[in-house]
Design a protein around this motif. Structure first.
Motif, PDB file in Angstrom:
ATOM      1  N   VAL A   1       0.739  -1.154  -0.067  1.00 43.43           N
ATOM      2  CA  VAL A   1      -0.303  -0.102   0.110  1.00 43.43           C
ATOM      3  C   VAL A   1       0.810   0.871  -0.278  1.00 43.43           C
ATOM      4  N   ALA A   2       0.679   2.461  -1.255  1.00 48.77           N
ATOM      5  CA  ALA A   2       1.535   3.456  -1.385  1.00 48.77           C
ATOM      6  C   ALA A   2       1.119   4.165   0.065  1.00 48.77           C
ATOM      7  N   ILE A   3       2.664   4.700   0.119  1.00 45.76           N
ATOM      8  CA  ILE A   3       2.738   6.310   1.811  1.00 45.76           C
ATOM      9  C   ILE A   3       3.352   7.038   1.623  1.00 45.76           C
ATOM     10  N   ALA A   4       1.946   8.088   1.046  1.00 43.41           N
ATOM     11  CA  ALA A   4       2.367   9.204  -0.143  1.00 43.41           C
ATOM     12  C   ALA A   4       3.586   9.954   1.229  1.00 43.41           C
ATOM     13  N   GLU A   5       3.828  10.493   0.958  1.00 48.78           N
ATOM     14  CA  GLU A   5       5.323  11.486   2.026  1.00 48.78           C
ATOM     15  C   GLU A   5       3.665  12.840   3.039  1.00 48.78           C
TER      16      GLU A   5
END
Length: 634
Positions: free
Chosen positions: A91-95
């Motif tokens: 799952v992508a975790i953007a900054e």
């Protein structure tokens, strides 16, 4: 001493990386050798040194051989360079969605004096690692709007743009405190130092390319010619991969040793304590998936807060093991999930990914695949599951022609009752009760008289021999369907009821019913739509979902035990005011007067295994459950 250990580990990794690169160079030299020999022969002929019929033939053969080998080598090199290496589902975790988490990781990288990871991603598993996603095949897709993890960050904090992605297990964020998470991630983040070395990075890219090329040969749906070419390329890649396997393994060990030595200086004491939480989180996560999430997934519902459920499960485990005092102090500290801006949304995304990986569900919600909250779990999953199992049990009894014994309630003689199941599974009590006349005096009794009609009706109604051939006909299909319906009811330990094949006449009815249930499940599985793994664009291979199935094989007798237990629970809910419940460690549970019915399983096993209904009937009387009353089925 730590600096010496780091240097030794890094040197060992670099030497092994050079060994891998030497294998690549040797393969290139072998591919160029026929062409080089042809060039020498052609040069000798042009200068007048190698003339004559033999040399002319040699020039022709070597030229053709050199061209063929160069074309084959070029094809292999092209496939290795273009093949898409495997990428872990994350799952992508953007900054922007976790600035505090990115800040903590970058501060940790500064303390370790290593490059910071280029991005952060979560995986629904109790593990953390670094993943290289700088392969050219991973470049274009993220910019097409699929939200890849590398696109989540503007760039690495430190100089090297080829820094790997940090993958963190989502249960760690919810169960661990901030300090514990930092201590656990220290040796993982320290691995970006050796990964930045050009030789190690090149060796890793070569090995991953070989691994991806091997997988190309097994892709279905190609034309025969392309399939033959891909199989040939896969064989060459497999040969190269086998040659450098040992060096690649030792290289990774050297990288891990160097990272562990470098991390010794950061939170060493806290890391020892945090390692205990890693094992505890793994135990709670495994229990939550197999006992709680799996029954919901099979019902077409997926729990949307699995990571929050881990905290509840581990808190319950610590309370039962009398460890609550030790964990109370740490639970008062700041949890690592506070580093996320929207932990609920990320938990929901990780829960959906877990359902897809471990069960094979689709990537998006729909009418047959919807989320369920923990507050709705007892009614939406537990109650519905029990009633579906009870309905299947009575449907199989109807198909076998089994009728309920004569009782003083003739208007509802065909209604689904628990008495019907008890009477069918009860063995003939004729040998232990030689005096039959008193048995006819007992019908006025209500709960204790159900054992008396059993020897009178089942004997003249031996309708089982007719359908007996049908279950064995479909039993081979039952094997793959058996894992498809696992109840995980409270206390239903499967180890106590496996393979009791004594093959006595008293067990024939239970075995026939169990085989018929297995066949019915096989037919339902075959008729169910197989659109659970919807083909969508994903950075990982999702053509064979579930990737990690959680469906252990179950015997026919275990399925019968689960269905009988479900029937008992339905009768308790409809006639005694019981309620379905959720136990964080055991899954679906029956609540009678607000307390879990922990003593139901051995009584059901006594009925199924031995044909003895006395313990279960005594429990029914004690709990106020009336087996002769009809139950509501879905």
């Amino acid at each position: 001493m730590t600096g010496i250990g780091v240097e030794m580990g890094a040197q060992a990794a670099r030497s092994r990386a050079l060994a891998v690169l030497r294998i690549r160079s040797r393969a290139l030299a072998v591919a160029l050798l026929p062409a080089a020999a042809a060039v020498v022969l052609l040069a000798g002929g042009s200068t007048g040194h190698l003339v004559g019929g033999f040399w002319d033939s040699a020039r022709l053969v070597m030229s053709v051989l050199g061209i063929v080998v160069l074309l084959a080598a070029g094809a292999v090199a092209l496939v290795i360079a273009r093949a898409r290496p495997a990428v872990s589902p994350t799952v992508a975790i953007a900054e922007e969605s976790a600035p505090d988490l990115y800040r903590m990781v970058r501060d940790l990288a500064d303390r370790l004096d290593v490059p910071a990871p280029s991005a952060i991603a979560l995986t629904p598993d109790c593990d953390s690692w670094l993943e290289d996603r700088t392969h050219p095949a991973h470049g274009p897709p993220p910019q097409e709007g699929r939200g890849d993890e590398i696109a989540g960050a503007r760039g690495p904090h430190r100089g090297d743009p080829a820094a790997p992605v940090l993958v963190i297990g989502s249960p760690f964020l919810w169960w661990m405190r901030v300090g514990e998470l930092r201590a656990v991630l220290a040796p993982v983040v320290a691995g970006t130092g050796p990964s930045a070395h050009p030789d190690i990075a090149a060796a890793r890219r070569f090995v991953r390319g070989l691994d991806a090329a091997v997988a190309v040969g097994s892709v279905p749906g190609r034309c025969p010619l392309t399939r033959v070419l891909c199989v040939g390329v896969a064989r060459v890649a497999r040969l190269l991969l086998r040659s450098c396997r040992e060096h690649a393994t030792q290289m990774e060990r050297g990288v891990a040793a160097a990272a562990a030595e470098r991390a010794q200086a950061v939170d060493y004491g806290l890391r020892i304590v945090a390692q205990e939480q890693v094992g505890l989180a793994y135990a709670g996560w495994d229990r939550l998936l197999t006992r709680v999430a799996l029954p919901a997934w099979r019902m077409g519902r997926w729990p949307s807060r699995l990571d929050a459920g881990v905290v509840a499960a581990l808190t319950e485990l610590s309370r039962r093991d009398r460890l609550a005092e030790g964990f109370a102090s740490r639970l008062g500290e700041r949890p690592a999930c506070d580093l996320l801006e929207e932990p609920g949304a990320i938990d929901e995304a990780a829960s959906l990914l877990a359902a897809r990986l471990f069960h094979g569900g689709p990537a998006e919600t729909g009418p047959d695949w919807s989320p369920v909250d923990w507050q709705e779990y007892p009614e939406e999953v537990v109650d519905r599951k029990w009633r579906l199992d009870a309905a299947r049990l009575h449907r199989v009894l109807d198909a076998q022609g089994i009728r309920r014994p004569a009782e003083p309630t003739p208007p509802e003689s065909d209604a689904p009752t628990l008495s019907r199941v008890l009477a069918h599974l009860t063995t003939d009590p004729a040998p232990p009760v030689p005096d039959s006349p008193p048995a006819h005096d007992s019908p006025p009794a209500h709960d204790s008289a159900s054992a008396d009609p059993v020897p009178t009706e089942p004997d003249p109604v031996p309708t089982e021999p007719d359908p007996v051939p049908a279950p064995p006909d479909t039993t081979p299909d039952a094997e793959p369907a058996t894992p498809g319906l696992e109840s995980h009811l409270p206390g239903t330990d499967t180890g106590a009821s496996t393979d009791t094949d004594t093959a006595t006449p008293q067990e024939s009815e239970a075995e026939t019913l169990a085989a018929a249930l297995t066949a019915e499940l096989a037919r339902e599985e075959a008729a169910a739509p197989h659109s659970r793994s919807a083909p969508d664009i994903a950075p990982w291979d999702d053509t064979a979902l579930p990737l990690f199935p959680l469906q252990p094989p179950r015997s026919a007798r275990e399925l019968l035990t689960d269905h009988v237990t479900a029937m008992v629970c339905c009768a308790a809910i409809d006639t005694a005011g019981a309620a379905p419940g959720l136990d964080w460690l055991d899954g679906p549970s029956l609540l009678i007067n607000g307390e879990r019915a922990v003593d139901l399983a051995p009584r059901v096993l006594s009925l199924v295994e031995d044909g003895d209904p006395a313990p279960l009937r005594a429990w029914l009387v004690k709990s106020g459950i009336r087996p002769e009353k009809p139950v509501r089925l879905v």
